[in-house]
Design a protein around this motif. Structure first.
Motif, PDB file in Angstrom:
ATOM      1  N   TRP A  12     -23.359 -21.956  13.488  1.00  0.00           N
ATOM      2  CA  TRP A  12     -22.978 -23.263  14.277  1.00  0.00           C
ATOM      3  C   TRP A  12     -24.575 -24.000  14.184  1.00  0.00           C
ATOM      4  O   TRP A  12     -25.504 -23.441  13.877  1.00  0.00           O
ATOM      5  CB  TRP A  12     -22.642 -22.974  15.433  1.00  0.00           C
ATOM      6  CG  TRP A  12     -23.750 -22.468  16.404  1.00  0.00           C
ATOM      7  CD1 TRP A  12     -24.394 -21.327  16.409  1.00  0.00           C
ATOM      8  CD2 TRP A  12     -24.169 -23.213  17.758  1.00  0.00           C
ATOM      9  NE1 TRP A  12     -25.422 -21.414  17.518  1.00  0.00           N
ATOM     10  CE2 TRP A  12     -25.200 -22.403  18.395  1.00  0.00           C
ATOM     11  CE3 TRP A  12     -24.188 -24.454  18.296  1.00  0.00           C
ATOM     12  CZ2 TRP A  12     -26.088 -22.849  19.342  1.00  0.00           C
ATOM     13  CZ3 TRP A  12     -24.729 -24.949  19.293  1.00  0.00           C
ATOM     14  CH2 TRP A  12     -25.744 -24.303  19.903  1.00  0.00           C
ATOM     15  N   ASP A  13     -24.552 -25.148  14.636  1.00  0.00           N
ATOM     16  CA  ASP A  13     -25.597 -25.986  14.955  1.00  0.00           C
ATOM     17  C   ASP A  13     -26.621 -25.610  13.825  1.00  0.00           C
ATOM     18  O   ASP A  13     -27.820 -25.096  13.989  1.00  0.00           O
ATOM     19  CB  ASP A  13     -26.174 -25.529  16.238  1.00  0.00           C
ATOM     20  CG  ASP A  13     -27.215 -26.483  16.779  1.00  0.00           C
ATOM     21  OD1 ASP A  13     -27.432 -27.756  16.204  1.00  0.00           O
ATOM     22  OD2 ASP A  13     -28.216 -25.860  17.335  1.00  0.00           O
ATOM     23  N   MET A  14     -26.380 -26.062  12.661  1.00  0.00           N
ATOM     24  CA  MET A  14     -27.121 -25.819  11.438  1.00  0.00           C
ATOM     25  C   MET A  14     -28.645 -26.136  11.444  1.00  0.00           C
ATOM     26  O   MET A  14     -28.802 -27.454  11.797  1.00  0.00           O
ATOM     27  CB  MET A  14     -26.357 -26.056  10.101  1.00  0.00           C
ATOM     28  CG  MET A  14     -25.397 -25.305   9.654  1.00  0.00           C
ATOM     29  SD  MET A  14     -23.999 -25.388  10.867  1.00  0.00           S
ATOM     30  CE  MET A  14     -23.110 -26.847  10.334  1.00  0.00           C
TER      31      MET A  14
ATOM     32  N   LYS B 102     -30.246 -29.982   9.944  1.00  0.00           N
ATOM     33  CA  LYS B 102     -29.199 -30.769   9.859  1.00  0.00           C
ATOM     34  C   LYS B 102     -29.833 -32.288   9.933  1.00  0.00           C
ATOM     35  O   LYS B 102     -29.183 -33.032   9.227  1.00  0.00           O
ATOM     36  CB  LYS B 102     -27.940 -30.425  10.775  1.00  0.00           C
ATOM     37  CG  LYS B 102     -28.635 -30.552  12.172  1.00  0.00           C
ATOM     38  CD  LYS B 102     -27.197 -30.526  12.962  1.00  0.00           C
ATOM     39  CE  LYS B 102     -27.720 -30.608  14.660  1.00  0.00           C
ATOM     40  NZ  LYS B 102     -28.768 -29.789  15.089  1.00  0.00           N
ATOM     41  N   ASP B 103     -30.628 -32.468  10.401  1.00  0.00           N
ATOM     42  CA  ASP B 103     -31.467 -33.782  10.525  1.00  0.00           C
ATOM     43  C   ASP B 103     -31.884 -34.368   9.243  1.00  0.00           C
ATOM     44  O   ASP B 103     -31.966 -35.457   8.931  1.00  0.00           O
ATOM     45  CB  ASP B 103     -32.131 -33.872  11.647  1.00  0.00           C
ATOM     46  CG  ASP B 103     -31.825 -33.999  13.179  1.00  0.00           C
ATOM     47  OD1 ASP B 103     -30.334 -33.886  13.343  1.00  0.00           O
ATOM     48  OD2 ASP B 103     -32.335 -33.484  14.294  1.00  0.00           O
TER      49      ASP B 103
ATOM     50  N   MET C 279     -30.642 -33.480   6.488  1.00  0.00           N
ATOM     51  CA  MET C 279     -29.415 -33.328   5.321  1.00  0.00           C
ATOM     52  C   MET C 279     -28.252 -34.392   5.786  1.00  0.00           C
ATOM     53  O   MET C 279     -27.277 -33.754   6.249  1.00  0.00           O
ATOM     54  CB  MET C 279     -28.886 -31.806   5.361  1.00  0.00           C
ATOM     55  CG  MET C 279     -30.048 -31.014   4.722  1.00  0.00           C
ATOM     56  SD  MET C 279     -29.260 -29.344   4.422  1.00  0.00           S
ATOM     57  CE  MET C 279     -29.180 -28.614   5.958  1.00  0.00           C
ATOM     58  N   PRO C 280     -28.579 -35.620   5.979  1.00  0.00           N
ATOM     59  CA  PRO C 280     -27.354 -36.329   6.551  1.00  0.00           C
ATOM     60  C   PRO C 280     -26.260 -36.908   5.669  1.00  0.00           C
ATOM     61  O   PRO C 280     -25.335 -37.332   6.044  1.00  0.00           O
ATOM     62  CB  PRO C 280     -28.383 -37.853   6.941  1.00  0.00           C
ATOM     63  CG  PRO C 280     -29.381 -37.881   6.106  1.00  0.00           C
ATOM     64  CD  PRO C 280     -29.644 -36.271   5.805  1.00  0.00           C
TER      65      PRO C 280
ATOM     66  N   TRP D 278     -22.517 -33.679   3.123  1.00  0.00           N
ATOM     67  CA  TRP D 278     -21.970 -32.530   3.699  1.00  0.00           C
ATOM     68  C   TRP D 278     -22.713 -31.227   3.660  1.00  0.00           C
ATOM     69  O   TRP D 278     -22.476 -30.320   3.729  1.00  0.00           O
ATOM     70  CB  TRP D 278     -20.351 -32.320   3.056  1.00  0.00           C
ATOM     71  CG  TRP D 278     -19.579 -31.705   4.243  1.00  0.00           C
ATOM     72  CD1 TRP D 278     -19.554 -31.803   5.549  1.00  0.00           C
ATOM     73  CD2 TRP D 278     -18.511 -30.851   4.108  1.00  0.00           C
ATOM     74  NE1 TRP D 278     -18.591 -31.066   6.277  1.00  0.00           N
ATOM     75  CE2 TRP D 278     -17.721 -30.608   5.281  1.00  0.00           C
ATOM     76  CE3 TRP D 278     -17.903 -30.215   2.835  1.00  0.00           C
ATOM     77  CZ2 TRP D 278     -16.450 -29.779   5.300  1.00  0.00           C
ATOM     78  CZ3 TRP D 278     -16.758 -29.630   2.938  1.00  0.00           C
ATOM     79  CH2 TRP D 278     -16.111 -29.360   4.156  1.00  0.00           C
TER      80      TRP D 278
ATOM     81  N   PRO E 281     -25.094 -29.957   5.508  1.00  0.00           N
ATOM     82  CA  PRO E 281     -25.210 -28.763   6.642  1.00  0.00           C
ATOM     83  C   PRO E 281     -24.288 -27.856   6.528  1.00  0.00           C
ATOM     84  O   PRO E 281     -24.376 -26.948   6.956  1.00  0.00           O
ATOM     85  CB  PRO E 281     -24.947 -29.850   7.837  1.00  0.00           C
ATOM     86  CG  PRO E 281     -25.478 -31.165   7.573  1.00  0.00           C
ATOM     87  CD  PRO E 281     -25.109 -31.405   6.122  1.00  0.00           C
ATOM     88  N   TRP E 282     -23.128 -28.322   5.964  1.00  0.00           N
ATOM     89  CA  TRP E 282     -22.092 -27.310   5.664  1.00  0.00           C
ATOM     90  C   TRP E 282     -22.388 -26.444   4.497  1.00  0.00           C
ATOM     91  O   TRP E 282     -21.900 -25.155   4.456  1.00  0.00           O
ATOM     92  CB  TRP E 282     -20.628 -27.948   5.978  1.00  0.00           C
ATOM     93  CG  TRP E 282     -20.121 -27.908   7.113  1.00  0.00           C
ATOM     94  CD1 TRP E 282     -19.105 -26.966   7.726  1.00  0.00           C
ATOM     95  CD2 TRP E 282     -20.440 -28.715   8.368  1.00  0.00           C
ATOM     96  NE1 TRP E 282     -18.916 -27.374   8.846  1.00  0.00           N
ATOM     97  CE2 TRP E 282     -19.511 -28.500   9.163  1.00  0.00           C
ATOM     98  CE3 TRP E 282     -21.438 -29.711   8.336  1.00  0.00           C
ATOM     99  CZ2 TRP E 282     -19.767 -29.295  10.673  1.00  0.00           C
ATOM    100  CZ3 TRP E 282     -21.339 -30.571   9.479  1.00  0.00           C
ATOM    101  CH2 TRP E 282     -20.511 -30.224  10.590  1.00  0.00           C
TER     102      TRP E 282
ATOM    103  N   GLY F   2     -27.000 -25.707   4.957  1.00  0.00           N
ATOM    104  CA  GLY F   2     -27.285 -25.082   6.255  1.00  0.00           C
ATOM    105  C   GLY F   2     -26.529 -23.934   6.733  1.00  0.00           C
ATOM    106  O   GLY F   2     -27.204 -22.866   7.012  1.00  0.00           O
TER     107      GLY F   2
ATOM    108  N   GLU G 188     -28.148 -20.338   7.718  1.00  0.00           N
ATOM    109  CA  GLU G 188     -28.124 -19.785   9.109  1.00  0.00           C
ATOM    110  C   GLU G 188     -27.675 -18.306   9.125  1.00  0.00           C
ATOM    111  O   GLU G 188     -27.950 -17.662   9.987  1.00  0.00           O
ATOM    112  CB  GLU G 188     -26.787 -20.517   9.782  1.00  0.00           C
ATOM    113  CG  GLU G 188     -27.473 -21.903  10.370  1.00  0.00           C
ATOM    114  CD  GLU G 188     -28.194 -21.667  11.630  1.00  0.00           C
ATOM    115  OE1 GLU G 188     -28.069 -20.823  12.355  1.00  0.00           O
ATOM    116  OE2 GLU G 188     -29.101 -22.465  11.679  1.00  0.00           O
TER     117      GLU G 188
END
Length: 341
Positions: free
Chosen positions: A182-184, A187-188, A190-191, A194, A196-197, A200, A204
């Motif tokens: 969660w909350d990868m 993420k900031d 990697m805008p 997708w 972060p999924w 990230g 994680e």
């Protein structure tokens, strides 16, 4: 169910209540998820007034889930909340209240359909005291099989003493633990795309496993039954690098645990959600055929859309296939197959 009484258990499925209170109104501040039912059998997950995800009624309806499970030859789903509901950032007493709403909901579904569902609880992990309190309630009073936690808890990685207290309580209560990203991280940065999924989330999970190994948590809790989502993320593919780092820079890596990371392979579980037959066979070779359990991430797009199909189509021996599809899951949960057959 098959005549030979084999069983298929999906350890990685997420569920929400169909409705819950307006949390912004109830707690006095925002950041929580609400469901906006804007069409029949469909809703928008909204974070305050910002769109998060579109979901269908299989995200909340056990009847729809059972119908789709029958279609996909899944006998039992292990239910856990959607990780965005963890709310570790919230005030602890509010995260406890929300956890109780979610846990009572899952426990209620399991009570109504005990042969079709198994429940994992969520905990207010930002307060170890409250987390242990809710863990005890869920295991001893609600009869849940275990808990789902994040790959980190705000600024705590899973080797933090605060987290250790909860994991130790889980071990002592015999509760299974499922670790989900969660909350990868990053993420900031990697805008787009997708990422972060896609990038990230796997990182994680490697962070979580590495923290538990290097922090000596798995060493100190040898009876903890713990499983990791998404095939262990990027950990299986980078375990050689992790071991090499341990060997060449023990001054940096072996400061809290002097056991080679490779020694822990086969001492924890991962789900089968790797989307690739070659990778599935690799993680089985790496960790052993007893430590991989079918997980689909139902009902979300990044999940396996025909749960168990990757395992069934890979050409494993029947005994191995049965372990991957159900036996290993029940061993992780410490549950008897006879209850569900």
């Amino acid at each position: 169910m098959c005549q030979n009484h084999s069983i298929t258990v999906d350890i990685h499925t997420h569920i929400l209540p169909e409705t819950w209170p307006d949390l912004r109104e109830k707690y006095g501040y925002g950041g929580f998820i609400r469901l906006e039912h804007h069409r029949p059998c469909g809703a928008r997950m909204m974070m305050d007034d910002r769109f998060f995800r579109e979901v269908e009624d299989n995200a909340w309806s056990p009847e729809t889930r059972m119908k789709e499970s029958d279609r996909d030859h899944v006998d039992v789903q292990v239910l856990s909340t959607v990780p965005v509901m963890f709310s570790y950032w919230a005030k602890p007493e509010h995260a406890l209240d929300l956890s109780m709403i979610l846990n009572d909901h899952i426990a209620g579904i399991v009570k109504r359909y005990p042969k079709r569902f198994i429940g994992l609880a969520t905990l207010p992990m930002q307060s170890p005291r409250l987390a242990i309190q809710e863990l005890e309630r869920c295991i001893t009073e609600l009869g849940m099989a275990g808990i789902q936690i994040g790959t980190h808890i705000n600024n705590w990685n899973l080797d933090a003493p605060e987290v250790f207290a909860v994991l130790e309580a889980a071990q002592d209560l015999g509760a299974a633990v499922f670790v989900h990203p969660w909350d990868m991280m990053g993420k900031d940065n990697m805008p787009k795309y997708w990422l972060p999924w896609l990038v990230g989330m796997p990182a994680e999970t490697s962070l979580a496993i590495s923290s538990l190994i290097f922090g000596g948590v798995l060493e100190r809790l040898p009876n903890l039954r713990i499983a990791f989502a998404h095939g262990g993320g990027s950990f299986p593919a980078t375990v050689g690098r992790i071991e090499h780092g341990f060997n060449v820079r023990p001054d940096l890596c072996a400061v809290d645990n002097d056991v080679n990371p490779r020694e822990y392979l086969g001492k924890f579980y991962i789900d089968s959600l790797v989307h690739d037959e070659t990778m599935l066979k690799y993680v089985i070779d790496l960790m052993g055929e007893d430590k991989i359990a079918m997980g689909s991430d139902y009902p979300f797009p990044l999940g396996e859309h025909k749960p168990g199909n990757l395992i069934r189509s890979a050409g494993f021996d029947k005994s191995v296939e049965e372990k991957l599809l159900g036996v290993n899951a029940l061993n992780w949960l410490n549950l008897k197959k006879e209850v569900y057959v």
